[in-house]
Design a protein around this motif. Structure first.
Motif, mmCIF file in Angstrom:
data_model
loop_
_atom_site.group_PDB
_atom_site.id
_atom_site.type_symbol
_atom_site.label_atom_id
_atom_site.label_comp_id
_atom_site.label_asym_id
_atom_site.label_seq_id
_atom_site.Cartn_x
_atom_site.Cartn_y
_atom_site.Cartn_z
ATOM 1 N N SER A 80 0.810 -1.215 0.000
ATOM 2 C CA SER A 80 0.000 0.000 0.000
ATOM 3 C C SER A 80 0.848 1.272 0.000
ATOM 4 O O SER A 80 0.505 2.271 -0.650
ATOM 5 C CB SER A 80 -0.944 0.009 1.211
ATOM 6 N N GLU A 84 0.786 4.014 -3.005
ATOM 7 C CA GLU A 84 0.484 5.411 -2.711
ATOM 8 C C GLU A 84 1.584 6.328 -3.235
ATOM 9 O O GLU A 84 1.296 7.394 -3.815
ATOM 10 C CB GLU A 84 0.314 5.608 -1.205
ATOM 11 N N CYS A 85 2.837 5.931 -3.045
ATOM 12 C CA CYS A 85 3.953 6.750 -3.519
ATOM 13 C C CYS A 85 3.981 6.824 -5.048
ATOM 14 O O CYS A 85 4.241 7.891 -5.624
ATOM 15 C CB CYS A 85 5.280 6.195 -3.004
ATOM 16 N N ARG A 87 1.423 6.515 -7.058
ATOM 17 C CA ARG A 87 0.301 7.351 -7.487
ATOM 18 C C ARG A 87 0.638 8.827 -7.319
ATOM 19 O O ARG A 87 0.336 9.656 -8.192
ATOM 20 C CB ARG A 87 -0.955 7.000 -6.691
ATOM 21 N N ASP A 132 -3.261 13.613 -3.194
ATOM 22 C CA ASP A 132 -2.183 12.711 -3.622
ATOM 23 C C ASP A 132 -0.867 13.471 -3.791
ATOM 24 O O ASP A 132 0.207 12.975 -3.430
ATOM 25 C CB ASP A 132 -2.545 12.039 -4.947
#
Length: 257
Positions: A80, A84-85, A87, A132
């Protein structure tokens, strides 16, 4: 005597024409010089804006890279944190590409034109993209970045607007809020339709004042195209703006802080 007078008048006419041509050339030269100065000033201001707008996504990319580098070697790509990084880096890369593309459009810069490109969009994509982009940067500074969930009606409504320009506005608001909020502070991103009193009541429950934005024009409809007023708001616990600075913004001007 008559010939002398005629000669003098002719000489005066020649001098007057010469003076007129000299003045015309000087005026033309001054206008060209002024136009050149205006172009230089326009490009200079654009470069300052571009450097400001590039700084935050660059810092976000650097922060995401640092997080990935600190992960254990056995960390999976579908972890995860990695997702996330990745994205965040993809969002920031697209944002920087758009900024650089705008900077290279010198024809538009010199003419002072701002070309809007309307397209289908949802409000949620603007807010999520900002979260983000700056989530990692806020976390690294110790600032809590919170995205308030939208009401279903607004979340699923499709609007027509220039996504790049709107995203730039939201990003600048979030970036500045994080910059001027101390560690331990909070930055909130939220949106609602201007006539949604229930939404405003819910936002009041968060403990943040919504009175200034609540004065926005309520939703209206025309016979041809349905229209809705949407409030996009970035609220922080930082130093804020003075009355004079707010007046400058309300007049459509820019200022440095």
């Amino acid at each position: 005597m008559v010939l002398a007078v005629i000669a003098i008048c002719t000489r005066l006419n020649i001098l007057q024409r010469s003076a007129y041509h000299f003045k015309s050339e000087k005026v033309e030269h001054d206008l060209e010089q002024r136009a050149t100065e205006v172009k230089k000033d326009t490009r200079g201001r654009l470069l300052r804006v571009v450097m400001h707008d590039l700084r935050s996504p660059l810092l976000s990319v650097a922060n995401a890279v640092a997080i990935v580098q600190d992960l254990k070697p056995e960390t999976r790509v579908d972890d995860s944190v990695v997702v996330e990084c990745m994205r965040a880096m993809a969002t920031c890369s697209q944002l920087m590409q758009n900024i650089v593309s705008d900077m290279l459009d010198f024809e538009r810069i010199d003419s002072g034109r701002l070309v809007l490109v309307p397209a289908a969009m949802r409000v949620l994509q603007l807010l999520e993209a900002a979260a983000d982009t700056f989530g990692g940067l806020a976390a690294a500074k110790g600032v809590t970045l919170r995205l308030v969930p939208l009401l279903p009606d607004l979340e699923h409504t499709v609007f027509i607007g220039d996504v790049r320009r709107l995203q730039q506005c939201v990003n600048n608001g979030v970036s500045n809020s994080i910059k001027f909020t101390e560690a331990g502070g909070t930055v909130i991103i939220r949106a609602w339709r201007a006539n949604e009193l229930q939404a405003q009541a819910k936002l009041h429950a968060t403990g943040w004042d919504t009175a200034p934005a609540a004065a926005a024009v309520a939703e209206t409809e025309t016979a041809a195209v349905p229209r809705a007023s949407v409030v996009l708001e970035v609220v922080d616990s930082g130093v804020g703006l003075t009355t004079d600075e707010l007046n400058v913004l309300n007049q459509g001007e820019a200022f440095m802080q």
